[in-house]
Write an enzyme that holds these catalytic residues in place. Structure first.
Site, PDB file in Angstrom:
ATOM      1  N   TRP A 314       0.946   3.823 -16.409  1.00 14.03           N
ATOM      2  CA  TRP A 314      -0.470   3.788 -16.752  1.00 14.03           C
ATOM      3  C   TRP A 314      -0.645   4.478 -18.103  1.00 14.03           C
ATOM      4  O   TRP A 314      -0.947   5.674 -18.182  1.00 14.03           O
ATOM      5  CB  TRP A 314      -1.293   4.488 -15.670  1.00 14.03           C
ATOM      6  N   CYS A 350      -1.588  -1.521  -9.977  1.00 10.34           N
ATOM      7  CA  CYS A 350      -1.900  -1.780  -8.572  1.00 10.34           C
ATOM      8  C   CYS A 350      -1.949  -3.258  -8.207  1.00 10.34           C
ATOM      9  O   CYS A 350      -1.435  -3.661  -7.160  1.00 10.34           O
ATOM     10  CB  CYS A 350      -3.206  -1.080  -8.193  1.00 10.34           C
ATOM     11  N   HIS A 408      -9.150  -0.781  -7.211  1.00  4.70           N
ATOM     12  CA  HIS A 408      -7.789  -0.566  -6.739  1.00  4.70           C
ATOM     13  C   HIS A 408      -7.442  -1.701  -5.776  1.00  4.70           C
ATOM     14  O   HIS A 408      -8.273  -2.100  -4.948  1.00  4.70           O
ATOM     15  CB  HIS A 408      -7.636   0.781  -6.043  1.00  4.70           C
ATOM     16  N   ASP A 431      -0.386  -0.148   1.286  1.00  4.72           N
ATOM     17  CA  ASP A 431      -0.468  -0.033  -0.171  1.00  4.72           C
ATOM     18  C   ASP A 431       0.884   0.390  -0.730  1.00  4.72           C
ATOM     19  O   ASP A 431       1.470   1.380  -0.288  1.00  4.72           O
ATOM     20  CB  ASP A 431      -1.536   1.003  -0.527  1.00  4.72           C
ATOM     21  N   TYR A 594      -8.568   2.063 -16.167  1.00  8.67           N
ATOM     22  CA  TYR A 594      -9.248   1.586 -14.961  1.00  8.67           C
ATOM     23  C   TYR A 594      -9.086   2.558 -13.794  1.00  8.67           C
ATOM     24  O   TYR A 594      -9.788   2.457 -12.782  1.00  8.67           O
ATOM     25  CB  TYR A 594      -8.752   0.184 -14.583  1.00  8.67           C
TER      26      TYR A 594
END
Length: 771
Positions: A314, A350, A408, A431, A594
């Site tokens: 990220w 993600c 997400h 996840d 984000y």
């Protein structure tokens, strides 16, 4: 040590890996699991422990795994897998693999041809199936089925519940129907055919291994006895068979999902899923149920543990040798790279993790979908509240704050929860994006949606974390000059907005927020939050006791504008008291990631507003396209930060709101009619919407069974309002409804995507294997 060369008699000399055929080498590599972790943990001499055998030593001690070729018993000439009939019956026609893929709980047909006619009185035939590197009958990983050649009745293995029936015997040809149990172990099975000639014990045994093929058994949503059974035919079509998807990113105000090529039937997706279960060292008996499989895939989809598939990153900039997360168009290219190197692929975020997991689990037969939660909280300390801290000047204290992601994306899989009381079957959230540890590993779930909605945070797995993501209350704490901290503002409606997934049978958004929580602010929803807070690691009752009816009602308005246009945000204040009130505060607009992490400050103002009873006033903050165009991150996220205090009372209002600027769509053209096996051309075009040059621009394209991943890079900057076009090649391998997915990325702008749907028709020529 080396394994004996497969297909030879037990007296053959040992062979090196280089002596094997490419097919045998591949099977050997993926079917044999390393025991290095276990061996390292034990270490040294272990006289007082269970003897530790290598996989090869184990196999060499199992007599029925040895090939015997010399004898008077029946000798196998060939085995026919009846691919078209079996694949059609098991809904596995589209798998691009040489192996036979079948679903457990359903019979499949095999045809065996011997070297002479079968004597129903004197010949005994046994089918043997083995899975894993250390097959064992008592574990259900070695299955022996002695066929009833004479009466042709069904025989069943008492230990594994596999069954088989002789359907016909014609001279030297045997036809048999084999059925794995509905709770059988999934994986690659090796087939042995063992024959014995009655009354000829010395040379009356032959044992043949089907060296060129594996039989891959996967989960079966069509079988009512399988825990992944899904009754609705349209849902099975969507969540198991559909190779094309939509993943919602950006802002909840956008109703367009990002195209994604799941491509679960393309090579090497199924092999990759099975390889990851080996890499996770998931014991074969644990592969009977979806819970352990889902948790293994969730852990190995990211690279944080055991060098899994994708490395997360990220940042604003990415090395040129890597692929930025927003450039991916689907899962197939990612898995191709991983299987070629067995090293993490760079990079994912993600939605990429989620798309990858959907591919892997659909390939294994588990109904799975990608799900997006807008305004998704990340609770870092298991309090199940989302905490933001501010100093005496109303400046945030970043190191103390939980984050709220603009969006997400995670996954849901559909199955029964045999490990929980009744009532928790159905969709289970999980996840693979690395956020928090679950039992010491970066993974999350599976958590029943009902448990999340009702706040049953005492059940497995990771329900408290997911509850916080969708329904945690946002608490704003203020620290004074002396260092004391108190609650300044509580927002019970800040997180969990428009939880979205693709609708069945269409590309439209399906809002499933009601499956995760009761209506926001309802009595049922507040009762659930109150109940959950009993399990929090901090005592939060005082937070809710401090709530009083506010004098001033605040509301925030965010724009929905195209990238490059001016941006205006606003806060409206209404005096709901019987007294005049003075409000002081500030608004700031920043660029952000984000994930809710701010990047660069664009503009800010301070405000003082005097409101008479019942009076309402709106304050606006505007940033021009020219002001933000050089500071914007490629993902085009902006963040509003607002804090207002009512003078003379303790009322405080604080809000951190993220939103994404709208981007143009790519224009893709393809021929109106296409046939399997023929070559075609298509084009993709992009027009630069910004008043600046775009550097290092590139197209990425992908399409299940029609277009291998294609990348085109532009050597020159793309000027403002300039249109660039790339022509690509198409060659359909399968008929049916198909789609091309494409993205455009550059240093200044990314995540521009588009897709084109079309139908591929059958071709009468032999190259169409589905005809």
């Amino acid at each position: 040590m080396t394994r004996r060369r497969r297909g030879r008699s037990s007296t053959a000399s040992a062979a090196t890996d280089n002596d094997r055929s490419p097919k045998a080498r591949t099977r050997h590599r993926y079917n044999t699991r390393s025991r290095t972790k276990r061996d390292a943990m034990l270490g040294g001499e272990q006289e007082g422990r269970k003897p530790m055998l290598s996989d090869e030593e184990h196999r060499n001690r199992i007599p029925t795994l040895k090939v015997v070729t010399e004898g008077k018993a029946l000798s196998v000439k060939s085995i026919e897998k009846n691919l078209m009939i079996n694949a059609d019956a098991h809904f596995t026609t589209d798998y691009e693999t040489e192996n036979l893929v079948v679903r457990r709980g359903m019979p499949f047909d095999l045809t065996v041809t011997f070297d002479r006619n079968i004597n129903e009185e004197g010949d005994t035939i046994t089918l043997q199936f083995s899975v894993g590197a250390r097959p064992q009958e008592s574990k259900g990983t070695l299955v022996r089925l002695k066929l009833d050649v004479k009466n042709k009745t069904q025989v069943t293995s008492l230990r594994s519940q596999w069954s088989a029936s002789v359907t016909s015997i014609t001279a030297d040809v045997l036809k048999v129907a084999v059925c794995p149990p509905a709770n059988g172990i999934i994986g690659k099975y090796q087939l042995f055919v063992e024959t014995h000639l009655t009354g000829n014990d010395e040379k009356g045994l032959c044992r043949y291994e089907w060296e060129d093929q594996d039989i891959v058994v996967i989960f079966n949503p069509w079988c009512s006895d399988d825990v992944v059974f899904m009754q609705d035919e349209k849902e099975r079509e969507e969540y198991v068979l559909n190779e094309r998807g939509r993943i919602w990113v950006g802002s909840s105000r956008s109703n367009t999902g990002r195209p994604w090529n799941y491509g679960q039937f393309d090579n090497p997706c199924l092999d990759a899923a099975l390889h990851l279960l080996d890499k996770a060292e998931l014991a074969e008996p644990a592969r009977r149920g979806p819970i352990s499989v889902v948790r293994a895939i969730s852990a190995l989809a990211n690279s944080n543990d055991d060098n899994g598939v994708l490395e997360g990153r990220w940042t604003e900039k990415y090395p040129k040798s890597s692929t930025a997360p927003w450039a991916w168009t689907g899962s197939v290219k990612i898995l191709e790279q991983f299987m070629a190197t067995d090293k993490p692929v760079k990079y994912g975020q993600c939605w990429v993790f989620s798309g990858l997991v959907t591919t892997l689990l659909r390939a294994l037969g588990i109904p799975t979908r990608s799900v997006t939660n807008f305004e998704s909280a990340h609770d870092c300390d298991s309090t199940m509240t989302i905490d933001s801290h501010f100093d005496e000047d109303d400046e945030p204290i970043p190191e103390l704050n939980d984050s709220v992601w603009n969006f997400h994306v995670w996954n849901e899989s559909f199955f029964r929860r045999l490990d929980l009381p009744d009532g928790y079957d159905g969709w289970q959230a999980h996840d693979a994006t690395p956020q928090e540890l679950s039992e010491g590993v970066m993974r999350c779930g599976p958590a029943p949606l009902r448990a999340i909605k009702e706040g049953h945070v005492y059940l497995n797995y990771d329900i408290p974390f997911i509850f916080s993501e969708v329904n945690g209350d946002k608490v704003h704490w203020k620290r004074n000059k002396e260092g004391d901290t108190e609650v300044a503002y509580l927002d019970p409606h800040a997180v969990g907005k428009q939880i979205s997934t693709k609708s069945v049978g269409s590309s439209y958004l399906n809002d499933i927020t009601h499956q995760y929580k009761h209506p926001e602010g309802s009595l049922e929803e507040r009762k659930v939050v109150e109940f959950v807070n009993r399990f929090s690691k901090i005592f939060t009752e005082n937070i809710y006791k401090s709530e009083t009816k506010p004098d001033i009602i605040f509301s925030v308005s965010l724009p929905s504008v195209n990238i490059g246009d001016d941006v205006t945000v606003s806060v409206t204040m209404k005096n709901d008291s019987s007294n005049t009130r003075t409000v002081q505060g500030r608004m700031s607009l920043l660029t952000s990631f984000y994930t809710g992490v701010p990047s660069k400050r664009l503009h800010g103002d301070k405000y003082t507003v005097k409101l008479a009873p019942g009076e309402e006033e709106t304050k606006e903050l505007t940033v021009t396209g020219k002001d933000y165009q050089t500071k914007l991150n490629p993902e085009a996220c902006l963040q509003l930060y607002a804090v207002f205090n009512v003078i003379g009372t303790k009322q405080c209002f604080a809000a951190t709101k993220d939103f994404t600027l709208l981007k143009p769509e790519l224009q893709i053209t393809v021929p109106e009619e296409m046939k399997v096996g023929q070559e075609y051309e298509g084009t993709v075009s992009f027009t630069n919407p910004l008043p600046i040059n775009l550097t290092n621009g590139s197209f990425h394209l992908e399409g299940a069974s029609i277009l291998a991943s294609d990348v085109h890079e532009f050597g020159k900057p793309i000027k403002p309002e300039e249109t660039v076009t790339y022509t690509f090649k198409l060659k359909p391998r399968r008929f049916g409804q198909r789609e091309i997915e494409a993205t455009f990325s550059s240093d200044q702008l990314s995540g521009v995507d588009g897709s084109a749907e079309f139908e591929v028709k059958r071709n009468v020529q032999p190259m169409d294997t589905n005809a």
